[in-house]
Design a protein around this motif. Structure first.
Motif, short mmCIF file in Angstrom:
data_model
loop_
_atom_site.label_atom_id
_atom_site.label_comp_id
_atom_site.label_asym_id
_atom_site.label_seq_id
_atom_site.Cartn_x
_atom_site.Cartn_y
_atom_site.Cartn_z
N PHE A 35 18.53 105.58 35.63
CA PHE A 35 18.44 104.89 34.47
C PHE A 35 18.27 105.51 33.33
N SER A 36 19.14 105.05 31.98
CA SER A 36 19.00 106.00 30.90
C SER A 36 19.00 105.16 29.77
N PRO A 37 18.05 105.16 28.99
CA PRO A 37 16.78 105.85 28.63
C PRO A 37 15.89 105.30 29.86
N ALA A 38 15.24 106.21 30.30
CA ALA A 38 14.12 105.93 31.54
C ALA A 38 13.17 105.06 31.13
N GLU A 39 12.53 105.36 29.87
CA GLU A 39 11.59 104.58 29.15
C GLU A 39 12.10 103.95 28.11
N ILE A 40 11.68 102.74 27.83
CA ILE A 40 11.99 101.91 26.69
C ILE A 40 10.84 101.08 26.08
N SER A 41 10.71 100.83 24.83
CA SER A 41 9.77 99.71 24.27
C SER A 41 10.69 98.83 23.71
N VAL A 42 9.98 97.55 23.81
CA VAL A 42 10.90 96.38 23.40
C VAL A 42 9.72 95.57 22.99
N LYS A 43 9.91 94.21 22.39
CA LYS A 43 9.09 93.34 21.68
C LYS A 43 9.17 92.09 22.70
N ALA A 44 8.10 91.34 22.96
CA ALA A 44 8.08 89.98 23.66
C ALA A 44 9.40 88.93 23.14
N GLY A 45 10.13 88.69 23.88
CA GLY A 45 11.40 88.05 23.54
C GLY A 45 12.71 88.68 23.51
N ASP A 46 12.63 90.26 23.46
CA ASP A 46 13.72 91.01 23.67
C ASP A 46 14.35 90.75 25.07
N THR A 47 15.55 91.26 25.08
CA THR A 47 16.35 91.25 26.47
C THR A 47 16.72 92.45 26.82
N VAL A 48 16.41 92.86 28.09
CA VAL A 48 16.85 94.33 28.54
C VAL A 48 18.05 93.91 29.28
N GLU A 49 19.09 94.74 28.79
CA GLU A 49 20.36 94.70 29.47
C GLU A 49 20.45 95.96 30.41
N TRP A 50 20.92 95.68 31.70
CA TRP A 50 21.09 97.04 32.38
C TRP A 50 22.65 96.98 32.56
N VAL A 51 23.34 98.18 32.32
CA VAL A 51 24.75 98.31 32.47
C VAL A 51 24.93 99.33 33.61
N ASN A 52 25.60 98.56 34.57
CA ASN A 52 25.93 99.57 35.86
C ASN A 52 27.14 100.47 35.85
N LYS A 53 27.28 101.56 35.68
CA LYS A 53 28.50 102.40 35.66
C LYS A 53 28.90 102.68 36.93
N ASP A 54 27.80 102.74 38.15
CA ASP A 54 28.03 103.16 39.23
C ASP A 54 28.76 102.47 40.13
N ALA A 55 29.42 102.82 41.03
CA ALA A 55 30.07 102.06 42.13
C ALA A 55 29.15 101.55 43.31
N LEU A 56 27.93 101.65 42.96
CA LEU A 56 26.91 101.26 43.89
C LEU A 56 26.09 99.96 43.28
N ALA A 57 25.63 99.19 44.12
CA ALA A 57 24.74 98.12 43.73
C ALA A 57 23.15 98.79 43.27
N HIS A 58 22.60 98.33 42.43
CA HIS A 58 21.14 98.75 41.98
C HIS A 58 20.31 97.44 41.60
N THR A 59 19.00 97.70 41.61
CA THR A 59 18.29 96.60 41.18
C THR A 59 17.18 97.19 40.03
N ALA A 60 16.62 96.51 39.43
CA ALA A 60 15.39 96.77 38.67
C ALA A 60 14.31 95.86 39.24
N THR A 61 13.64 96.77 40.18
CA THR A 61 12.55 95.95 40.74
C THR A 61 10.98 96.35 40.38
N VAL A 62 10.31 95.44 40.16
CA VAL A 62 8.79 95.77 39.82
C VAL A 62 8.18 95.24 41.19
#
Length: 104
Positions: A35-62
Motif C-alpha cells: 500500500f503506498s502511501p502506507a499511512e494517510i490522513s484524511v477528513k471525515a467525508g473524504d473518500t479513500v480510493e485504492w488503485v490495485n496495479k497488481d494481478a492479484l486481488a487485495h482487500t483493505a480490511t479492518v
C-alpha cells in the motif's frame, strides 16, 4: 407560481454541491504487494480510493470492522467517517498494512 418548487429544490441541490465540493479523494496505490502511501490522513467525508496495479486481488480490511475488496487491476473506494481512524491490512496478504487517520 407553477414553478415555485424550483427555488427550494435548487437550494437543496446547491447546498449538496457545496458540501461535496469540500470532500477530497485520497488515492492509495497497490503495487508489488505494498500500500503506498502506507499511512494517510484524511477528513471525515473524504473518500479513500485504492488503485490495485497488481494481478492479484487485495482487500483493505479492518479487524472487527469494515472491508473493501479490491479486484486485480481495478479500483475500490470507501467514504471515511470520524470513527474510521484505523489500521488495516490485506486479508489475502497480511504483511500488507496501512493506516488511515481521520480528522473530524
Amino acid at each position: 407560481m407553477r414553478f415555485a418548487w424550483l427555488l427550494p429544490a435548487a437550494a437543496v441541490l446547491f447546498a449538496a454541491g457545496v458540501a461535496s465540493a469540500s470532500a477530497e479523494t485520497i488515492t492509495v496505490t497497490i503495487d508489488k504487494l505494498v500500500f503506498s502511501p502506507a499511512e494517510i490522513s484524511v477528513k471525515a467525508g473524504d473518500t479513500v480510493e485504492w488503485v490495485n496495479k497488481d494481478a492479484l486481488a487485495h482487500t483493505a480490511t479492518v479487524k472487527g470492522g469494515w472491508e473493501v475488496m479490491i479486484p486485480p487491476k481495478k479500483t475500490a473506494s470507501r467514504v471515511m467517517t470520524a470513527k474510521d481512524t484505523v489500521d488495516y491490512y490485506c486479508r489475502f496478504h497480511p504483511n500488507m498494512k496501512g493506516k488511515i487517520t481521520v480528522a473530524p
